[in-house]
Structure formats: structure tokens, C-alpha cells
Scaffold this motif. Sequence first.
Motif, mmCIF file in Angstrom:
data_model
loop_
_atom_site.group_PDB
_atom_site.id
_atom_site.type_symbol
_atom_site.label_atom_id
_atom_site.label_comp_id
_atom_site.label_asym_id
_atom_site.label_seq_id
_atom_site.Cartn_x
_atom_site.Cartn_y
_atom_site.Cartn_z
ATOM 1 N N ALA A 48 38.399 28.673 34.883
ATOM 2 C CA ALA A 48 39.184 27.830 35.779
ATOM 3 C C ALA A 48 40.523 28.514 36.041
ATOM 4 C CB ALA A 48 39.399 26.457 35.147
ATOM 5 N N VAL A 50 44.559 27.303 36.799
ATOM 6 C CA VAL A 50 45.441 26.139 36.746
ATOM 7 C C VAL A 50 46.857 26.581 37.095
ATOM 8 C CG1 VAL A 50 46.359 24.345 35.215
ATOM 9 C CG2 VAL A 50 44.001 25.125 34.939
ATOM 10 N N ALA A 52 50.762 26.983 36.882
ATOM 11 C CA ALA A 52 51.755 27.087 35.803
ATOM 12 C C ALA A 52 53.107 27.265 36.492
ATOM 13 C CB ALA A 52 51.435 28.269 34.887
ATOM 14 N N VAL B 49 53.365 29.375 23.556
ATOM 15 C CA VAL B 49 53.825 29.444 24.941
ATOM 16 C C VAL B 49 53.625 30.887 25.409
ATOM 17 C CG1 VAL B 49 55.709 29.050 26.573
ATOM 18 C CG2 VAL B 49 55.538 27.647 24.497
ATOM 19 N N VAL B 50 52.948 31.018 26.540
ATOM 20 C CA VAL B 50 52.551 32.327 27.047
ATOM 21 C C VAL B 50 53.052 32.476 28.480
ATOM 22 C CG1 VAL B 50 50.556 33.808 27.572
ATOM 23 C CG2 VAL B 50 50.476 32.269 25.593
ATOM 24 N N ALA B 51 53.480 33.677 28.835
ATOM 25 C CA ALA B 51 53.937 33.930 30.205
ATOM 26 C C ALA B 51 52.768 33.831 31.180
ATOM 27 C CB ALA B 51 54.561 35.325 30.292
ATOM 28 N N ALA B 52 53.047 33.270 32.331
ATOM 29 C CA ALA B 52 52.085 33.181 33.435
ATOM 30 C C ALA B 52 52.829 33.647 34.686
ATOM 31 C CB ALA B 52 51.569 31.750 33.589
ATOM 32 N N PRO B 53 52.981 34.964 34.827
ATOM 33 C CA PRO B 53 53.961 35.520 35.776
ATOM 34 C C PRO B 53 53.794 35.060 37.224
ATOM 35 C CG PRO B 53 53.152 37.239 34.299
ATOM 36 C CD PRO B 53 52.315 36.021 34.043
ATOM 37 N N ALA B 55 52.623 32.200 38.192
ATOM 38 C CA ALA B 55 52.626 30.734 38.241
ATOM 39 C C ALA B 55 51.217 30.138 38.314
ATOM 40 C CB ALA B 55 53.495 30.203 39.396
ATOM 41 N N ARG B 56 50.238 30.924 37.826
ATOM 42 C CA ARG B 56 48.879 30.414 37.673
ATOM 43 C C ARG B 56 48.343 30.958 36.353
ATOM 44 N NH1 ARG B 56 46.045 33.170 42.570
ATOM 45 N NH2 ARG B 56 47.283 34.838 41.631
ATOM 46 N N VAL B 57 47.394 30.255 35.781
ATOM 47 C CA VAL B 57 46.780 30.764 34.552
ATOM 48 C C VAL B 57 45.270 30.573 34.645
ATOM 49 C CG1 VAL B 57 47.107 28.576 33.311
ATOM 50 C CG2 VAL B 57 46.810 30.694 32.018
ATOM 51 N N VAL B 58 44.546 31.628 34.273
ATOM 52 C CA VAL B 58 43.087 31.560 34.182
ATOM 53 C C VAL B 58 42.743 31.065 32.776
ATOM 54 C CG1 VAL B 58 40.974 32.949 34.174
ATOM 55 C CG2 VAL B 58 42.787 33.424 35.842
ATOM 56 N N VAL B 59 41.752 30.186 32.668
ATOM 57 C CA VAL B 59 41.391 29.656 31.339
ATOM 58 C C VAL B 59 39.874 29.504 31.240
ATOM 59 C CG1 VAL B 59 41.823 27.272 32.115
ATOM 60 C CG2 VAL B 59 41.767 27.798 29.654
ATOM 61 N N THR B 60 39.322 29.940 30.118
ATOM 62 C CA THR B 60 37.883 29.837 29.876
ATOM 63 C C THR B 60 37.641 29.676 28.385
ATOM 64 O OG1 THR B 60 35.745 30.921 30.194
ATOM 65 C CG2 THR B 60 37.621 32.348 29.690
ATOM 66 N N MET B 95 36.923 36.896 36.806
ATOM 67 C CA MET B 95 37.721 36.242 37.850
ATOM 68 C C MET B 95 38.622 37.254 38.563
ATOM 69 S SD MET B 95 36.634 33.153 37.537
ATOM 70 C CE MET B 95 37.726 32.085 38.512
ATOM 71 N N LEU B 153 43.117 32.980 27.963
ATOM 72 C CA LEU B 153 43.943 32.809 29.159
ATOM 73 C C LEU B 153 44.057 34.153 29.872
ATOM 74 C CD1 LEU B 153 46.876 30.624 27.729
ATOM 75 C CD2 LEU B 153 44.614 29.906 28.575
ATOM 76 N N LEU B 156 46.213 36.582 36.930
ATOM 77 C CA LEU B 156 45.619 37.135 38.149
ATOM 78 C C LEU B 156 46.530 38.167 38.818
ATOM 79 C CD1 LEU B 156 44.040 33.843 39.492
ATOM 80 C CD2 LEU B 156 42.771 35.969 39.113
ATOM 81 N N PRO B 161 41.708 34.586 42.884
ATOM 82 C CA PRO B 161 40.584 34.671 41.943
ATOM 83 C C PRO B 161 39.296 35.006 42.688
ATOM 84 C CG PRO B 161 41.177 32.379 42.356
ATOM 85 C CD PRO B 161 42.227 33.213 43.025
#
Lengths: 338, 338
Positions: A48, A50, A52, B49-53, B55-60, B95, B153, B156, B161
Motif C-alpha cells: 500500500a 499512505v 505522510a 519514527v522514520v523519514a518519508a522524504p 511525503a508518502r510511505v510504502v507499507v507491506t 512498487m 516501509l 518512492l 508507484p
Amino acid sequence: MGAEGQDSGLDLAGPSIGTTGEFAVLRQVTARLPQGPGVLVGPGDDAAVVAAPDARVVVTTDVLVEDVHFRRDWSSAYEVGRKAAAQNCADVAAMGARATALVVGLSAPRDLPLDWATGLTDGLRDESARAGASVVGGDMTRGERVVVSVTALGDLEGRAPVLRSGARPGDLVVVAGALGTSAAGLALHLRGDAALLESWAALAAAHRVPVPDYAAGPALARAGATAMLDVSDGLLQDLGHVAAASGVDLVVDAAALEPDLERVGGAAAALGEQGWDWVLGGGEEHALAATLPPGAPLPHGVRVVGRVVAASAGGGVVTVAGLAPVRVVRRGWDHYAR
Amino acid sequence: MGAEGQDSGLDLAGPSIGTTGEFAVLRQVTARLPQGPGVLVGPGDDAAVVAAPDARVVVTTDVLVEDVHFRRDWSSAYEVGRKAAAQNCADVAAMGARATALVVGLSAPRDLPLDWATGLTDGLRDESARAGASVVGGDMTRGERVVVSVTALGDLEGRAPVLRSGARPGDLVVVAGALGTSAAGLALHLRGDAALLESWAALAAAHRVPVPDYAAGPALARAGATAMLDVSDGLLQDLGHVAAASGVDLVVDAAALEPDLERVGGAAAALGEQGWDWVLGGGEEHALAATLPPGAPLPHGVRVVGRVVAASAGGGVVTVAGLAPVRVVRRGWDHYAR
């Protein structure tokens, strides 16, 4: 792999996940999951995606194992789903963040009723929604026992995360949520007396489905909380983590916990147990405990239960002031403690 | 909860996680985990807490269950950790993203050797590092069987994606990585013949530890991939997902898979099995399969194995061209298939 998981041998009134098939179950489960606006790619792909918004993501994971964390004869699938989502979303709130998304791993025997899988899904969905999050993906696989693994993501909304390590002498110790109710409920279920379970139904329910005050997490962060965590192992043990991480001591005021003691006192008397054990040592409550600078505004639903003092010897000591000398049997929860 | 998980009864040479205790195990495990620059808060708090440069995060998420996905007498703890990380990081790569962080849930019996828990951790750490990610948190709890739940996580890096649904007639079908080696290795382990396992050690190892080409995911995305997934259920079944999601048919060129057939041919002959079953139907390979517009540059390590054609009747059909009529026994992997 080739080895076969064993079935648990339950009789079935309806279809099981084994007779339905993995892909058909996933389709049915996914159809029950609305996706919020922050979900850019929902279930059905390799992963997915999401949003952030502040370029950071909070992430936490918790595993619930059948007959360790829940019993299928005590809790409905819906309740297990609620609880699995709640304990993860409470961890997100305890950082001062808002939960955004959950992914779920389900390991289960072939003969798990399909209704159980969809009930679990509904519980995960509804508790996630209560926290503001969507269930965006998952994995399903065989296993002898039901194991539910949840990972929650969260959005700090531009704030600094509230760690366990920032408590300073002079801060107030505050709590959002009840203490001891989950432990009381567990004791009632363990006793298994139907009349007692009925008399104290709200306590029993508090064990099966904790109801964390998610909004209190971001609210405490905005109010300037210097440390925060969720009460998952028992108040004294969890405050001990704050004290140790912050290099301070904490003093809890027993008088401030009288309402909690009163809430569980009847059940404790009926079971011949000590209410203080539950209030000070009961886990899985998922109340939020935090430290706040003196003079900070107290968010709605937050009460003062103690204060931070300078470390006596390296820190990490939690004292209860004003408590009559009762024996605190179980101060916390170690999954491998005998 | 109060119910007790049962121990598996193994003899121990050294300390177990039960004798060590949950918090001590977590300390030892955490000490083995270096944290990359994108980790803003690592293990030890309620959440990471992890950076998501962008402003989106992939999660599986994926779950590995003892005796379903791995056997402790076949695989070392280190190998199980490598595999658990690999299959999640492959999903992130599929992705078009780069893996950034993993969280891990471990459910295990009290008598699990401490060495097993630290070996698992090292495997998770090393495979995560190969993918560019850090292990940032986890949960440990009791359970009868070992269950490893991993959530990965990913970042992209500003790209869109790559879904399963974008394949268009005229696109090429491409693959990064070998096919059939994991299935060959599984067959060798199931046969259990020590001499055969030694003769085909690389194939056996490919089952225990897949080695996905993580860089190929972002490279294929940059090259303009219109669809992508990782081969976890078998090439034909997984390409069927692309075909169905995209509303197209796919034609796989058997000649392009001759190198894969040759790689497993000796083991297939020795076991009396069909190599094509493994190449076309073998799961857990974690190669990447994608579709690319004609004329797109082929990233390093990526080969053409077929083409996308207009749907015959709604799409979703995968045909193998040029294959001598052999029986494809197992076309894929359903965790609940009999």
C-alpha cells in the motif's frame, strides 16, 4: 512450504477460510475495508501507499496470539480485531501522533470459520476508524493457532515525537484513561463465574476491548508533554520505563487513583483480590501516561496522578505515596515470566 | 492474559528466551541493530519514527510460520531472518520503491534458544541492509510455534508507484532474477537426501534464502514500467494477477526461460520432477516481473520473457508459447489449497 499445519478440529456451521480459499477470503475481507483520503494505494497490490504529510512516519507493531492474548471462547472475532487495532493505535498516540493506516497479518488454521475472519476485519476496521486510520493491507497464511500481527502507521502533524526520555523534575505525572479495569476483567474471565461476569460486565468488556483515548496523545503533545507512553505492562512498570529513560524518579499519589480503585473495588472484593494490584500493576489497559511541565494546560480527560522528582540514585524509581501497606503481587507483565 | 503457551520441549545447550526474560532479550536484540540516517527514532519507545522524504510511505506485511514457511531443522535462524526480510523488501521493490525500515513481530515458545532470536535478528538486519533498510522496532510474545511477522516501509523517491494494473498491449514482459530455484530447493529439502542436497546446494540455499534484486525495482520504475510485482506465488499465477488487473492477456516465451530450466534441470532429473513446473509455478522466488513499453531501456539484470497482448475475453489469460506439452502440476500457491 510442504509441511502441513494442523486443523484445530472445531465443528463448523458455515464455510471456513480453508474451504473458501485464500484469494476468495482476501477479496471478501478487502471489500469490508473503506479507505480514507490519506490512502494513496489501498489493498490488492504488492504494498500500500499512505500519505505522510510532514515527511515522517510513526510505525509500531504488536502481535496477539490465541490463548496468550485472547481466547476465542471469551472474545468474539470482532473484539479481537478491536483490541489488536487499539493496542497499536495507542502506541501511535503515545508518540503524540495520529494513526493513519494499519496492515494486518493473520495466521490461522484451515478450519477457522470465514465469519471469524470477517468479524476480525470488522473489528480492526471500526477501531482503526475510531483512531482515524484505515486498514490498508495484510497477509494471510496457515498456522495451528490464530496469530494476529498488526502494524500501525501514524502522522505527527509537524510535532516532535514525545519520547519516554524527556521527563524533568518538577513535571507532573498525568494519565488519560482508566487504570485497572482490564486486569479486573481478566481476573473475572479467569474465574469464569457467569454471575460475576454479568455483575461486572463493563470490567470484563474492558479486558476484551480496551478503549484508549487516542485524541489525548496529540493533545498532550500540544500541551507540551515531556514524556509519554501507553500503559501496556502496568502503571508502575511503565512509569518505571519513563523514570529510567529520563534519569528521574517518579512519585505517584495514591489518592489520585482512588477513582480507579473504586471502579474495580467491588469486583476485587467479590474475587478476594486486591484492587491496588490491578490499578498499579494491570497491563493491557492502554491508558496514556505522560509528564507535563507544571502550569501546562491539562487536556480534556487528563488528570494529575503524581510528580517527577530528582533521581535518588541514577533514577528509575517509582514510589507510591499515601498507599496503605498492601501487597502488590504483580507489578507488570513479562511475556516470559513464570 | 493468563493462559499458558506450551513449550516445544527441545533440549537446550544455552540460555532460552524464557530463562533470559523478555526485556533482556529485547535489549540484546536491539543492540545488534544499527540505525540508518533515515531513522529519526529507533527501537525502545512506543513506536519508531522514520523519514518519508516525498511525503508518502510504502507499507507491506508478510507472516512466516514455523512448519508452514520454514523448518527449524532445514533453516538456521539467520536464514529465516534473511528470508523474512527479503520477501517484504521484494514487495517494496515491486512498487518501484526503496525499502527504508522494517518492524518485526516474533511469537515464540519459552524454550526458543536465545541464539535463535539473535540469529534471526542478524538475518533480518543483514538482508534489510542489502535492501537499504534498518530494523527499527518490534514486538516479542509467547506462542507455541515460531511466527515471524515483518512489515516493511519504503520510499518512492518521488516516483509514481508501479501497480499491477498498468500493463498495455504491446508492452514487453520482463523479469529480474532467476525462476524456479526456490521451488527446486524446496523439492530437494522435501526429499531430504543428503547427497542430493549437497550436489544442488545452491538451489537448496535459494529456497532457504531468496536473493531478490532490490535495485531492479526502482530501476524498472525509472525505465517506465507499466506494471510490476514480485514472483511469490509462481510466475504464471503472478502474471495472471497483472493480466487480470490490467485487463490484458500475456504471452510468455518459453525459449526465454530456457536458462532457468537449465539451472534446475539436473535437480529435476535427479528427483524425477518436471523443471517447467518449478520455473512456471514455483513460489517464494521473489524475482520481479514487470511490463515495459517497447523501446524502453532494459535495466541491468532485466530480461524480456514475453509480451502483452489485447485481451481475448476480459483479460487475465497467460499463455506459454513454444512450450512442449508438459504437465504443469502446480501453477501457484494458495495457502489453503489442499
